[in-house]
Design an enzyme around this catalytic site. Structure first.
Site, PDB file in Angstrom:
ATOM      1  N   HIS A 364       0.811  -1.203   0.000  1.00 40.11           N
ATOM      2  CA  HIS A 364       0.000   0.000   0.000  1.00 40.11           C
ATOM      3  C   HIS A 364       0.849   1.260   0.000  1.00 40.11           C
ATOM      4  CE1 HIS A 364      -3.249  -2.853   0.735  1.00 40.11           C
ATOM      5  NE2 HIS A 364      -3.910  -1.988   0.000  1.00 40.11           N
ATOM      6  N   CYS A 677     -10.414  -2.306 -11.082  1.00 37.40           N
ATOM      7  CA  CYS A 677      -9.749  -1.153 -10.463  1.00 37.40           C
ATOM      8  C   CYS A 677      -8.404  -1.487  -9.827  1.00 37.40           C
ATOM      9  CB  CYS A 677     -10.658  -0.491  -9.434  1.00 37.40           C
ATOM     10  SG  CYS A 677     -10.997  -1.518  -8.003  1.00 37.40           S
TER      11      CYS A 677
HETATM   12  C1  PEP Z   1      -7.185  -4.442  -5.266  1.00 40.84           C
HETATM   13  O1  PEP Z   1      -7.024  -5.342  -4.427  1.00 40.84           O
HETATM   14  O2  PEP Z   1      -6.996  -4.589  -6.477  1.00 40.84           O
HETATM   15  C2  PEP Z   1      -7.636  -3.107  -4.824  1.00 40.84           C
HETATM   16  C3  PEP Z   1      -7.940  -2.181  -5.701  1.00 40.84           C
HETATM   17  O3  PEP Z   1      -7.642  -2.883  -3.482  1.00 40.84           O
HETATM   18  P1  PEP Z   1      -6.333  -2.520  -2.626  1.00 40.84           P
HETATM   19  O4  PEP Z   1      -5.177  -2.433  -3.571  1.00 40.84           O
HETATM   20  O5  PEP Z   1      -6.601  -1.254  -1.903  1.00 40.84           O
HETATM   21  O6  PEP Z   1      -6.218  -3.715  -1.710  1.00 40.84           O
END
Ligand code: PEP
Ligand code: MG
Length: 748
Positions: A364, A677
């Site tokens: 993240h 996404c």
């Molecule tokens: C994903 O897992 O692709 C997503 C968009 O969520 P995050 O990256 O915040 O876990």
């Protein structure tokens, strides 16, 4: 005997310091040092080998070996006994060197007549600098006291090397931290940046490795250790009994801080003539070398606690706190071993670039860097030991390269590249208001991922149709305490205002995994990515989710509202969450709040299980968004934060594409709007392939909208579908080579 050696060692260090004092060239100093050491240790030979480059050692000075071999004799890391000392960062002590395992005969040195060999690593703060060797004709093993004395001297040689005492014309003797250096890492976020180094954890500089007055040094050490103990006790008090994990770490700290053995070893080093700082470093280096060999994760953690504690002690002794008072340079480029998303958010947009020694593309922290559109390179090994605050640095986020202290030719080539990227940005700006329509007429909706208020101004400029993923947890991560409902209402209202009527998909809190809120008790979970996170927390502890839903409803204040739940793995999780929305709406109405004019409720599809959910689920949900980052890690059973395994599996792998295709088909059957996404939606080639298998809505970081749109507008999806189908028929594992070949043939 020990007493005699102790004073002998102090005497030697005293003589070394005198040798350092004069205004002499680096080579002369090093020559003098080798002869002093040989003399005082009663050996015929003393030699210093320094690193010429990352894996080549060079004989830089010797007393006793052939002088013609100086700067001629070189060995690779791991080669011969000297190379073994350097690689393993451990002492080699043998009475019969030619018979020892790994011995390599260097005829030019004339060393064949010397039988006994003692080599110790020259290192500081985890950075290997070279090897110090003594040899003698008589076959004897050096005593533990002699080994210790040589290690003490090696510590001083390390500090002096770092301080530039041996700088000469030769490459192995060039001033440290002064040469251009290039690091090859992994792309975390594209883009190029030029600026100056800002170290997340600045290195401690020790200017006084040798001390005359052991009594005073002992007092200094004891005073500092006392301060350290008080500090640890205070931290324990603050942590209280609530937080078991933190308490355990702090207890380990306290154990080390009170360890008699640790203290005794540092005191011994001081008695042998080292300053308090150098004594701490000597212990730290030994622990560091041990750490390299330990495979048990518990022990490794404890050794790294000790490393952390030693750093604290060094900061107390040198007065160089984590905040050194240095001013952040203009155009700062952050260098760190690793960093969490919350810490990165604190730096915010001030940074021009980020280079991490560890880190990972799927973390993240990387997502935050992408949200902030800051070029990021991860896995740039050794950079945090090589870079100094303020160094000129260029980060090539396109290639995953970093140029530290670049020379003129690199600077001018790099500036050309920055100009080229800027020109490309201009090209993207020129198609901003044109549709993302392929040559064969497929029209896609491109949206942006966001999570920070600062992202919103990019919405009108990015050419995105709306916000396809608003990661609400980022707002929780940047604070020191849980935001109040009224703050959230104001914030979400501002987000909707900034979107000017474009749709914003608010994803409810996705905490857990690596997104740990500083003010929430972390859970001791063996595998947090598959643990109690996201909707699982929301359903088990509905208070926070309800508060968030109320804030969203009030912020919408009569406008349309779109809510998405993260990490839903089965139908009932969606149903319970949806019921919570309905109940909250009813309660808000009773309280007299204006309800949203319309409400859409969808979920992320991040676990393979949801792709196979009952058909009913697809009918009930208002929309779905594939979270490719998580979905891919669970599909391949490959941790998104573990670079080693993450890179093995290509998004364009046929199995993964078929799986996504299956989801597209189910959604087409049920008429469920579907988007994607994850980070792959922002990579032009991946985005194009997703479009080819039927996705018509992609959400990505703002800076990707231009490049993705540009490629889509130049492509014919029907042709691409054929390329993909042919690659599949040929039994290829990934369609990437075929797609890349096709793109090249199209001149794209
Ligand atoms: C994903 O897992 O692709 C997503 C968009 O969520 P995050 O990256 O915040 O876990
Ligand atoms: Mg996810």
């Amino acid at each position: 005997m020990a007493e005699r050696l102790e004073t002998g060692s102090r005497k030697l260090l005293g003589r070394l310091r005198d040798a350092m004092a004069g205004d002499v060239a680096g080579q002369a100093r090093l020559d003098k040092i080798t002869s002093l050491i040989a003399d005082s240790m009663g050996c015929e030979v003393c030699s210093v080998y320094l690193f010429r480059d990352e894996d080549t050692l060079e004989l830089c000075a010797t007393e006793g070996l052939n002088q013609d071999a100086v700067h001629e004799t070189r060995m690779k890391l791991g080669e011969g006994l000297v190379g073994r000392v350097a690689r393993r960062r451990e002492v080699v002590n043998t009475p019969d060197a030619p018979q020892a395992k790994g011995f390599r005969y260097m005829p030019e040195t004339g060393e064949e007549v010397f039988s006994s060999f003692l080599g110790v690593p020259v290192q500081r703060l985890g950075d290997a600098l070279g090897v110090l060797v003594v040899q003698s004709r008589t076959a004897r093993e050096f005593s533990a006291d002699e080994v210790y004395a040589l290690e003490v001297v090696a510590m001083v040689v390390a500090e002096m090397t770092e301080l530039g005492a041996f700088v000469g014309d030769n490459a192995a003797m060039s001033a440290r931290h002064s040469q251009p250096a290039m690091f090859r890492g992994t792309v975390g976020q594209e883009g190029a940046a030029e600026g100056h180094v800002w170290l997340h954890e600045p290195r401690v500089v020790v200017t006084n490795p040798i001390a005359d007055d052991p009594v005073r040094e002992l007092e200094r050490l004891q005073g500092a250790v006392e301060q350290l103990r008080v500090g640890v006790d205070k931290m324990l008090e603050i942590a209280g009994s609530q937080d078991k994990d933190q308490q355990q770490v702090l207890e380990a700290y306290r154990m080390f801080a009170n360890s008699k053995g640790w203290m005794r070893r540092m005191e011994e080093a001081i008695s042998n003539g080292l300053s308090a700082e150098a004594a701490v470093e000597k212990e730290q280096s030994l622990a560091g070398a041990r750490m390299g060999k330990v495979t048990d994760s518990y022990l490794r953690e404890r050794l790294s606690d000790l490393d952390d504690l030693s750093n604290r002690l060094l900061r107390i002794l040198t007065g160089q706190g984590a905040d050194t008072g240095a001013e952040m340079p203009a155009n700062p480029i952050l260098i760190a071993r690793n960093i969490g998303p919350a810490e990165l958010l604190e730096y915010g947009r001030n940074l021009k670039g980020i280079v991490l020694e560890e880190g990972s593309v799927g973390s993240h922290a990387a997502i935050v860097a992408r949200a902030l559109a800051i070029p990021l390179v991860v896995h740039a090994s050794r950079i945090s030991t090589e870079a100094l605050n303020g160094d000129h640095i260029m980060v090539d986020g396109e290639q995953g390269m970093v140029h530290l202290r670049p020379d003129d030719s690199v600077v001018s080539a790099f500036r050309d590249k920055i100009a080229m990227l800027a020109a490309a940005q201009e090209r993207y700006a020129s198609i901003r208001d044109l549709p993302a329509e392929t040559l064969d007429g497929a029209v896609l909706s491109l949206q942006m991922n966001a999570g920070l208020m600062a992202d919103l101004p990019s919405l009108p400029n990015s050419g995105a149709d709306g916000v396809g993923l608003f990661r609400t947890e980022l707002q929780f991560l940047v604070r020191n305490q849980m935001p109040r409902r009224s703050e959230l209402v104001a914030l979400y209202a501002r987000v909707l205002d900034a979107a000017q009527g474009k749709r914003v998909i608010f994803r409810t809190l996705d905490i857990g995994s690596d997104k740990v809120l500083p003010y929430m008790k972390p859970n001791d979970e063996p595998n947090p990515a598959m643990g109690w996170r996201a909707i699982r927390v929301g359903l088990d502890k509905p208070g926070i989710m309800r508060m968030q839903l109320q804030a969203l409803i009030r912020a919408a204040n009569g406008r349309p509202l779109t809510v998405m739940f993260p990490f839903v793995a089965q139908l009932d999780e969606y149903r319970i969450a949806r019921r919570m929305v309905d109940k909250t709406l009813a309660a808000e109405e009773r309280l007299g709040h204006v309800l949203p004019s319309s409400i859409e409720i969808g979920t992320m599809l991040e676990t393979p299980s949801l792709a196979f959910a009952p058909y009913k689920f697809f009918e009930e949900v208002d929309f779905l968004s594939i979270g490719g980052n998580d979905l891919k890690q669970f599909f391949f059973a490959a941790d998104r934060e573990n670079e080693r395994v993450r890179r093995r599996y290509d998004t364009l792998n046929v199995s993964f594409l078929s799986f996504i295709e299956g989801i597209v088909e189910r959604c087409e059957m049920s008429g469920t709007p579907l988007s994607f996404c994850g980070e792959d939606a922002g990579r032009p080639v991946e985005a194009l392939c997703l479009a080819a298998i039927g996705l018509r809505s992609l959400s990505m970081r703002p800076a990707s909208v231009g490049p993705v749109k540009s490629l889509l507008r130049r492509a014919n999806l029907q042709d691409l579908r054929k390329v993909i189908a042919d690659a599949r028929h040929r039994g290829e594992m990934s369609v990437r080579p075929a797609v890349m070949e096709w793109l090249r043939s199209q001149g794209a």
